[in-house]
Design a protein around this motif. Structure first.
Motif, PDB file in Angstrom:
ATOM      1  N   UNK A 117       1.677   8.927   2.776  1.00  0.00           N
ATOM      2  CA  UNK A 117       1.327   8.184   1.676  1.00  0.00           C
ATOM      3  C   UNK A 117       1.096   6.792   1.708  1.00  0.00           C
ATOM      4  N   UNK A 118       0.333   6.344   2.765  1.00  0.00           N
ATOM      5  CA  UNK A 118       0.156   4.844   2.800  1.00  0.00           C
ATOM      6  C   UNK A 118      -0.875   4.411   1.958  1.00  0.00           C
ATOM      7  N   UNK A 119      -1.820   5.126   1.253  1.00  0.00           N
ATOM      8  CA  UNK A 119      -2.660   4.808   0.359  1.00  0.00           C
ATOM      9  C   UNK A 119      -3.997   4.589   1.029  1.00  0.00           C
ATOM     10  N   UNK A 120      -4.266   4.785   2.289  1.00  0.00           N
ATOM     11  CA  UNK A 120      -5.427   4.539   2.782  1.00  0.00           C
ATOM     12  C   UNK A 120      -6.404   5.778   3.087  1.00  0.00           C
ATOM     13  N   UNK A 121      -7.731   5.596   2.980  1.00  0.00           N
ATOM     14  CA  UNK A 121      -8.633   6.767   3.218  1.00  0.00           C
ATOM     15  C   UNK A 121      -9.339   6.728   4.515  1.00  0.00           C
ATOM     16  N   UNK A 122      -9.517   7.803   5.334  1.00  0.00           N
ATOM     17  CA  UNK A 122     -10.009   7.661   6.500  1.00  0.00           C
ATOM     18  C   UNK A 122     -10.710   9.016   6.887  1.00  0.00           C
ATOM     19  N   UNK A 123     -11.598   8.804   8.155  1.00  0.00           N
ATOM     20  CA  UNK A 123     -12.249  10.019   8.589  1.00  0.00           C
ATOM     21  C   UNK A 123     -11.601  10.054   9.979  1.00  0.00           C
ATOM     22  N   UNK A 124     -11.758  11.433  10.479  1.00  0.00           N
ATOM     23  CA  UNK A 124     -11.631  11.871  11.596  1.00  0.00           C
ATOM     24  C   UNK A 124     -12.596  12.835  12.236  1.00  0.00           C
ATOM     25  N   UNK A 125     -13.178  12.380  13.548  1.00  0.00           N
ATOM     26  CA  UNK A 125     -14.297  13.172  13.952  1.00  0.00           C
ATOM     27  C   UNK A 125     -14.125  14.659  14.328  1.00  0.00           C
ATOM     28  N   UNK A 126     -15.202  15.332  14.596  1.00  0.00           N
ATOM     29  CA  UNK A 126     -15.045  16.788  15.088  1.00  0.00           C
ATOM     30  C   UNK A 126     -14.664  16.622  16.482  1.00  0.00           C
ATOM     31  N   UNK A 127     -14.162  17.830  16.981  1.00  0.00           N
ATOM     32  CA  UNK A 127     -14.045  18.089  18.341  1.00  0.00           C
ATOM     33  C   UNK A 127     -15.367  18.197  19.091  1.00  0.00           C
ATOM     34  N   UNK A 163      -4.706   9.487   2.082  1.00  0.00           N
ATOM     35  CA  UNK A 163      -3.435   9.269   1.959  1.00  0.00           C
ATOM     36  C   UNK A 163      -3.026   8.746   0.858  1.00  0.00           C
ATOM     37  N   UNK A 164      -2.388   9.512  -0.190  1.00  0.00           N
ATOM     38  CA  UNK A 164      -2.162   9.099  -1.568  1.00  0.00           C
ATOM     39  C   UNK A 164      -0.745   8.790  -1.665  1.00  0.00           C
ATOM     40  N   UNK A 165      -0.334   7.464  -2.292  1.00  0.00           N
ATOM     41  CA  UNK A 165       1.114   7.103  -2.539  1.00  0.00           C
ATOM     42  C   UNK A 165       1.664   8.094  -3.254  1.00  0.00           C
ATOM     43  N   UNK A 166       2.791   8.225  -3.162  1.00  0.00           N
ATOM     44  CA  UNK A 166       3.589   9.060  -3.885  1.00  0.00           C
ATOM     45  C   UNK A 166       3.807   9.004  -5.336  1.00  0.00           C
ATOM     46  N   UNK A 167       3.516   7.681  -5.864  1.00  0.00           N
ATOM     47  CA  UNK A 167       3.630   7.414  -7.370  1.00  0.00           C
ATOM     48  C   UNK A 167       2.240   7.661  -7.820  1.00  0.00           C
ATOM     49  N   UNK A 168       1.029   7.801  -7.285  1.00  0.00           N
ATOM     50  CA  UNK A 168      -0.192   7.861  -7.714  1.00  0.00           C
ATOM     51  C   UNK A 168      -0.620   9.382  -8.052  1.00  0.00           C
ATOM     52  N   UNK A 172       0.435  -3.101  -5.282  1.00  0.00           N
ATOM     53  CA  UNK A 172       1.238  -2.667  -3.956  1.00  0.00           C
ATOM     54  C   UNK A 172      -0.092  -2.577  -3.001  1.00  0.00           C
ATOM     55  N   UNK A 173      -1.297  -1.945  -3.524  1.00  0.00           N
ATOM     56  CA  UNK A 173      -2.169  -1.690  -2.281  1.00  0.00           C
ATOM     57  C   UNK A 173      -2.809  -3.048  -2.056  1.00  0.00           C
ATOM     58  N   UNK A 174      -2.678  -4.005  -3.028  1.00  0.00           N
ATOM     59  CA  UNK A 174      -3.406  -5.124  -2.516  1.00  0.00           C
ATOM     60  C   UNK A 174      -2.535  -5.994  -1.633  1.00  0.00           C
ATOM     61  N   UNK A 175      -1.237  -5.846  -1.662  1.00  0.00           N
ATOM     62  CA  UNK A 175      -0.238  -6.610  -0.601  1.00  0.00           C
ATOM     63  C   UNK A 175      -0.302  -5.925   0.542  1.00  0.00           C
ATOM     64  N   UNK A 176      -0.707  -4.498   0.556  1.00  0.00           N
ATOM     65  CA  UNK A 176      -0.637  -3.694   1.838  1.00  0.00           C
ATOM     66  C   UNK A 176      -1.993  -4.139   2.534  1.00  0.00           C
ATOM     67  N   UNK A 177      -3.075  -4.422   1.938  1.00  0.00           N
ATOM     68  CA  UNK A 177      -4.368  -4.910   2.459  1.00  0.00           C
ATOM     69  C   UNK A 177      -4.142  -6.167   3.015  1.00  0.00           C
ATOM     70  N   UNK A 178      -3.712  -7.043   2.265  1.00  0.00           N
ATOM     71  CA  UNK A 178      -3.692  -8.529   2.766  1.00  0.00           C
ATOM     72  C   UNK A 178      -2.598  -8.386   4.160  1.00  0.00           C
ATOM     73  N   UNK A 179      -1.539  -7.714   3.807  1.00  0.00           N
ATOM     74  CA  UNK A 179      -0.644  -7.578   5.285  1.00  0.00           C
ATOM     75  C   UNK A 179      -1.554  -7.039   6.464  1.00  0.00           C
TER      76      UNK A 179
END
Length: 570
Positions: free
Chosen positions: A349-359, A371-376, A498-505
């Motif tokens: 639930x980190x709020x990030x969006x990402x891709x993982x490649x095929x095997x 990764x959707x934050x629990x409050x969203x 919250x997401x702005x703070x995460x990004x700046x961190x």
């Protein structure tokens, strides 16, 4: 689609004969998987990968020794063909940068809020097969191996404390909170093993999973205590990495050397250009509206709002499937195995969006994760259409899966491990803008969403370099600091606080990575324009994309050399 178009993505040359350089590259992949079995999981190599890297100082020393050995062998091995040129260039460059990072002792302070062993040790579980009892048996073994991995990681961070090579207090505080969340009763590990209930495993397996989850959670609790009690009191209050370390980080993430001061000034100009373009589109949405007013109008539009993660996942999948169908055979060659792209809601639930490649055999398809934050619980499609193109097609999925598919020409290292953030993320931003140029974002709302993301990427070029090089603030006196960076980012993005703070961190703790997106896009566009200038009326955009993607993931200096070599030789 005809069979010819469908199967032409790798140009289907006759299989290339392996060379001594290829042999070294293949052996290096095997060595890396041996040293870090999580890499085997990531690339889908044969075998049941249940172990972890040795994260201790001794484990790092073993990795450095292996790196020196393969580098010496590569440098002594002659090149056979053009593919070897790229492989040797890329491997030598990457290995030397790894040794430079070792010399700079960055491994002793490897802790941040997004991409450090603290996250990686847990994160590999997301990619493990879960369909059978045998799959869950391997997972149980890996869960039992997490304590040893965490102990090694703690030993390395403790070694850093002894030598006063430590991460920033801000990053330590962030990871303490993450470790506490992961270790909590009913947290990630308990939720993860609950998925095994439908597999019908034995009581022995159930016990192994329960005990493994408990051991893993306990190890993260141990990490939390170490960070709070030992590392935090010794961590540095200095966030900025400084020019020399930043230059090393920037080159590692881009696979290219850039003029940092010129890039900073370009970032300021690019941010102003993105803002002006957003303002023009805001007027299209509502005459006379500001950007904020246009966004408020779109956010209030129920036709552009999704409710719940199920609706989000279904919308992503539908848009992704439509993009593949529309682009295949027209603007890109997309082979049949590459057409499977799964859009997933991540278990975190980190709020990030990402891709993982095929095997490597495509038995595990490429996946886009949210990764959707629990409050969203609500999502706006006008913001996220461009995200699907960024992570999927023609973004990361087309780019990464194309290299995997091109196995007749590329060794495993080139298909699965080579690359840089600047190449991957630069291409993904290039793909977003390309989709706008091709008419897929003709709705002004969707174009505003694309520019919303592009503006954020331009802003973080300025912020990242400004913070870590100690640049003067753009307004007021003094140099970039946390409060100024947070205000600057808040004024240039539409994320929640919250997401702005995460990004700046993230930018403070992972220097050089965030600018690689927009700087990578800049270099991709420069390369396309250079090729077009060299070819004149003969330039074909689809052919440029085919050539570029068939190179596979590489550093951007390597890509430049590969794409411009025909013109340099003529």
């Amino acid at each position: 689609m005809s069979e010819t178009n469908t199967s032409s993505a790798a140009a289907h040359h006759a299989p290339r004969a392996a060379t001594p350089i290829d042999a070294i590259a293949e052996e290096w992949v095997e060595k890396l998987v041996d040293l870090n079995p999580a890499i085997g999981t990531y690339i889908g190599s044969p075998g049941e990968h249940s172990g972890y890297a040795d994260y201790s100082p001794e484990g790092h020393a073993n990795m450095v020794a292996a790196t020196r050995d393969v580098l010496a062998r590569l440098e002594a091995t002659p090149i056979v063909d053009d593919v070897d040129v790229v492989t040797k260039t890329e491997m030598v460059s990457t290995l030397k940068l790894d040794l430079d990072s070792d010399a700079a002792q960055l491994w002793k302070r490897d802790l941040n809020n997004l991409a450090s062993p603290a996250q990686d040790i847990r994160g590999v579980l997301d990619l493990m097969p879960t369909a059978t009892e045998a799959d869950w048996s391997v997972i149980a073994e890996r869960l039992h191996n997490i304590p040893e991995a965490i102990n090694g990681y703690i030993a390395t961070l403790r070694h850093g404390i002894e030598g006063s090579v430590v991460p920033a207090q801000r990053q330590v505080a962030e990871v303490i909170a993450q470790a506490r969340q992961i270790a909590a009763p009913g947290g990630f590990f308990d939720s993860f093993i609950a998925q095994a209930a439908g597999v019908g495993g034995s009581s022995t397996l159930d016990s192994a999973l329960s005990e493994g989850a408990a051991a893993a959670a306990s190890s993260y609790q141990k990490l939390e205590h170490f960070l709070a009690e030992e590392l935090a009191p010794n961590a540095t209050s200095q966030d900025a990495f400084g020019r020399d370390l930043y230059a090393l980080q920037s080159q590692s993430f881009l696979g290219a050397k850039i003029d940092l001061d010129e890039t900073y000034e370009w970032g300021i100009e690019e941010l102003a250009r993105m803002t002006a373009e957003q303002q023009e589109i805001a007027h299209e949405i509502k005459p006379g509206a500001s950007i904020a007013e246009a966004i408020e109008l779109l956010d209030a539009d129920p036709s552009r709002t999704l409710h719940g993660t199920d609706a989000l996942q279904q919308w992503m999948q539908k848009l992704s499937d439509e993009a593949i169908e529309a682009l295949a055979g027209t603007h890109f060659d997309i082979a049949e195995p590459m057409r499977a792209l799964e859009c997933m809601i991540a278990p975190t639930h980190d709020g990030i969006i990402y891709y993982t490649g095929p095997s490597d055999d495509f038995s595990r398809p490429g996946r886009m994760w949210w990764s959707v934050p629990e409050s969203v619980t609500e999502f706006t499609t006008w913001r996220e259409a461009t995200t699907v193109y960024h992570e999927g097609v023609p973004g990361h999925h087309l780019q990464i899966a194309q290299a995997v598919y091109n196995r007749d020409q590329l060794n495993t290292y080139r298909r699965q491990l080579a690359g840089s953030s600047g190449h991957a993320e630069g291409w993904a931003l290039y793909a977003e803008r390309l989709m706008s140029d091709l008419g897929f974002l003709d709705d002004p709302a969707n174009r505003l969403g694309m520019l919303d993301g592009q503006r954020m990427r331009a802003a973080r070029v300025v912020l990242d370099i400004g913070v870590h090089l100690g640049k003067p603030k753009l307004t007021g006196s003094g140099v970039w600091d946390w409060d100024y960076a947070l205000d600057f980012m808040t004024n240039n993005v539409t994320l929640d606080p919250a997401n702005v703070r995460f990004e700046v961190n993230r930018y403070f703790g992972w220097p050089g990575q965030a600018p690689s997106y927009k700087v990578g896009q800049r270099i991709w566009e420069q390369l396309r324009d250079e090729c077009q200038a060299n070819e004149g009326a003969d330039f074909d955009l689809k052919e440029f994309h085919r050539r570029a993607l068939n190179v596979g993931g590489v550093g951007l200096d390597t890509l430049r050399a590969a794409l411009l070599a025909p013109y340099s030789a003529s």
